[in-house]
Enzyme design. Structure first.
Site: not given
Length: 363
Positions: A240, A278, A280
């Site tokens: 992330s 992840s 974002e």
């Protein structure tokens, strides 16, 4: 390790000039504070384990309290395997009415509680006349930090706010970035800024960098692997990145969402592919316009809103500043040990500088 920044070594990412501090705090009124938690204890249940974590607070408003001066904002996600509390309210109302807090994944609830307590202590109307939904973003630092115990305290939210300053921003292994890993190396907090003379504005970005693979790392377009490092990631690449974008350009919420979206392009330039696991998540705000939920003064506009047709220089500024913010996080980080005897190495400076010289990237 070099004590000079990449910019001081001559690296220039993009075409726009950076602000005086080359940080999000170059946007007037924005302040950043950190609480870093580093502690070595026996594993639970005997102790709390190893803590490599913390809290970072970004204050988007001027004065001692941001609760009475909310700011227009927009938020978006490139890949949503993460959390940013208040995201729905930002999307619906286009406002942020608290500091933005960053921390580790399993500490979100505790920091949220601490943010509520700090809001009530700061403004007597909070909890009686009005309520707030604190904005808390997270990344997973559990490869180094023992997440079985929530290592931060609720009071750390208020401590981070009280520690917030303008000017240079602590970067690398500080605050929420203490246990983060990025692009195969030690990551953490990074920040950068750009001056945008075309619209007489400044753009600043702060990232919590905790994403990517070592084989994908690029600095100003130059692949680091295989010259720098062995390309072996210390952990799976998903992890992330939260990006906070600030500007003093007078923008409305839909424009700020578009600005926030460009942070993903800056991450891509460093090697991000936004892995499946992840998160974002990006948020942008403007300090130029103030809106309050008050019948007496519902809206106050300080400057004429930038037309959509003039947004391109601001988009470019976000991309450049996000890219450099990630690089600054890597450059400022240091070797860090953690739980289970793990160690994450910092990006080695001299091999990187030599490679950048070879590719004529240092002015």
């Amino acid at each position: 390790m070099s004590e000079l920044t990449l910019r001081e070594h001559g690296l220039r990412v993009g075409h726009l000039e950076a602000g005086a501090a080359n940080a999000i705090t170059d946007v007037a009124g924005v302040r950043v504070g950190h609480v870093t938690v580093v502690r070595d204890e026996p594993e639970p249940p005997v102790g709390r384990g190893l803590a490599r974590t913390g809290v970072t607070a970004i204050l988007p408003g001027t004065g001692d309290s941001v609760y009475r001066r909310s700011v227009p904002a927009g938020a978006t996600a490139l890949n949503g395997a993460g959390e940013l509390t208040g995201y729905l309210q930002i999307s619906e109302w286009g406002l942020i009415e608290t500091p933005i807090f960053l921390t580790s994944t399993m500490a979100v609830g505790r920091v949220f509680d601490g943010a509520v307590s700090h809001a009530c202590e700061t403004d007597s109307a909070i909890g009686t006349d009005e309520v707030v939904i604190p904005v808390v973003g997270e990344c997973d630092d559990s490869w180094l930090n023992d997440a079985r115990t929530v290592q931060v305290e609720a009071d750390d939210a208020g401590r981070a706010v009280r520690a917030a300053l303008s000017g240079p921003v602590g970067q690398g292994c500080v605050g929420a970035g203490t246990g983060m890993i990025a692009l195969g190396w030690k990551g953490g907090i990074g920040s950068s800024s750009r001056l945008v003379p075309a619209v007489d504005a400044t753009v600043g970005v702060l990232v919590l960098a905790n994403f990517g693979s070592a084989q994908d790392l690029r600095i100003d377009g130059v692949p680091m692997f295989p010259t720098v490092g062995d390309g072996i990631d210390p952990r799976p690449p998903a992890g992330s990145c939260i990006a906070v974008v600030a500007t003093d350009a007078p923008l409305q919420a839909p424009q700020l969402e578009r600005l926030a979206r460009r942070a993903g392009l800056g991450l891509a330039r460093t090697g991000s592919v936004a892995h499946h696991g992840s998160g974002e998540i990006f948020v942008a705000f403007s300090t130029a316009t103030s809106e309050r939920g008050s019948e007496a003064s519902p809206i106050r506009v300080d400057r004429v809103t930038v037309p959509d047709t003039h947004l391109d220089p601001l988009f470019a500024a976000v991309v450049e500043a996000t890219e450099e913010a990630v690089l600054n996080a890597l450059w400022a980080a240091v070797d860090t040990d953690g739980r289970s005897g793990r160690i994450v190495r910092a990006l080695p400076h001299e091999p990187v500088l030599e490679l950048l010289r070879t590719h004529d990237r240092l002015r």
